[in-house]
Motif scaffolding. Structure first.
Motif, PDB file in Angstrom:
ATOM      1  N   MET A   1       0.845  -1.163   0.000  1.00  0.00           N
ATOM      2  CA  MET A   1       0.000   0.000   0.000  1.00  0.00           C
ATOM      3  C   MET A   1       0.898   1.236   0.000  1.00  0.00           C
ATOM      4  N   THR A   2       0.553   2.213  -0.780  1.00  0.00           N
ATOM      5  CA  THR A   2       1.333   3.439  -0.892  1.00  0.00           C
ATOM      6  C   THR A   2       0.413   4.634  -0.732  1.00  0.00           C
ATOM      7  N   ALA A   3       0.853   5.600   0.060  1.00  0.00           N
ATOM      8  CA  ALA A   3       0.102   6.837   0.235  1.00  0.00           C
ATOM      9  C   ALA A   3       0.880   7.967  -0.422  1.00  0.00           C
ATOM     10  N   LYS A   4       0.194   8.789  -1.149  1.00  0.00           N
ATOM     11  CA  LYS A   4       0.813   9.957  -1.766  1.00  0.00           C
ATOM     12  C   LYS A   4       0.663  11.128  -0.803  1.00  0.00           C
TER      13      LYS A   4
ATOM     14  N   ASP B   1       8.105  -6.735  11.586  1.00  0.00           N
ATOM     15  CA  ASP B   1       6.804  -7.079  11.027  1.00  0.00           C
ATOM     16  C   ASP B   1       5.883  -5.856  10.986  1.00  0.00           C
ATOM     17  N   VAL B   2       5.912  -5.049  12.049  1.00  0.00           N
ATOM     18  CA  VAL B   2       5.074  -3.851  12.086  1.00  0.00           C
ATOM     19  C   VAL B   2       5.536  -2.843  11.041  1.00  0.00           C
ATOM     20  N   LEU B   3       6.836  -2.607  10.957  1.00  0.00           N
ATOM     21  CA  LEU B   3       7.350  -1.577  10.052  1.00  0.00           C
ATOM     22  C   LEU B   3       7.397  -2.029   8.602  1.00  0.00           C
ATOM     23  N   PHE B   4       7.691  -3.302   8.385  1.00  0.00           N
ATOM     24  CA  PHE B   4       7.914  -3.774   7.025  1.00  0.00           C
ATOM     25  C   PHE B   4       6.848  -4.757   6.537  1.00  0.00           C
ATOM     26  N   GLY B   5       5.878  -5.083   7.369  1.00  0.00           N
ATOM     27  CA  GLY B   5       4.784  -5.940   6.960  1.00  0.00           C
ATOM     28  C   GLY B   5       5.212  -7.292   6.423  1.00  0.00           C
TER      29      GLY B   5
END
Length: 85
Positions: A1-4, A75-79
């Motif tokens: 997922m990416t947010a602009k 896991d939290v930061l890099f999924g």
């Protein structure tokens, strides 16, 4: 997922970031994402080290015992994706 998002940087900062990104073969966006993640990890681990110190534990022993915590933070930061080297 990416947010602009829209961000503003000083001319010097953005020029340095572009130079580092190019040197590492990354887009500016990818380099900035990696830099932000690395900063977040430093904050988490600095806070943890401070807590360990306040509790009076030996940092080297605590670091060895914290492999599971490192995995949870990753896991939290890099999924579940491997973190950048």
């Amino acid at each position: 997922m990416t947010a602009k998002v829209t961000l503003s940087f000083s001319d010097d900062t953005i020029e340095e970031a572009r130079r580092f990104a190019k040197r590492e073969g990354l887009s500016l966006s990818a380099w900035m994402d990696q830099a932000a993640r690395e900063k977040a990890l430093r904050e988490v681990f600095t806070a943890h080290a401070d807590a360990v110190n306040r509790a009076g534990f030996d940092l080297e022993t605590a670091a060895v015992a914290d492999a599971r915590e490192v995995a949870m933070v990753d896991d939290v930061l890099f999924g579940g994706r491997p973190r950048a080297a």
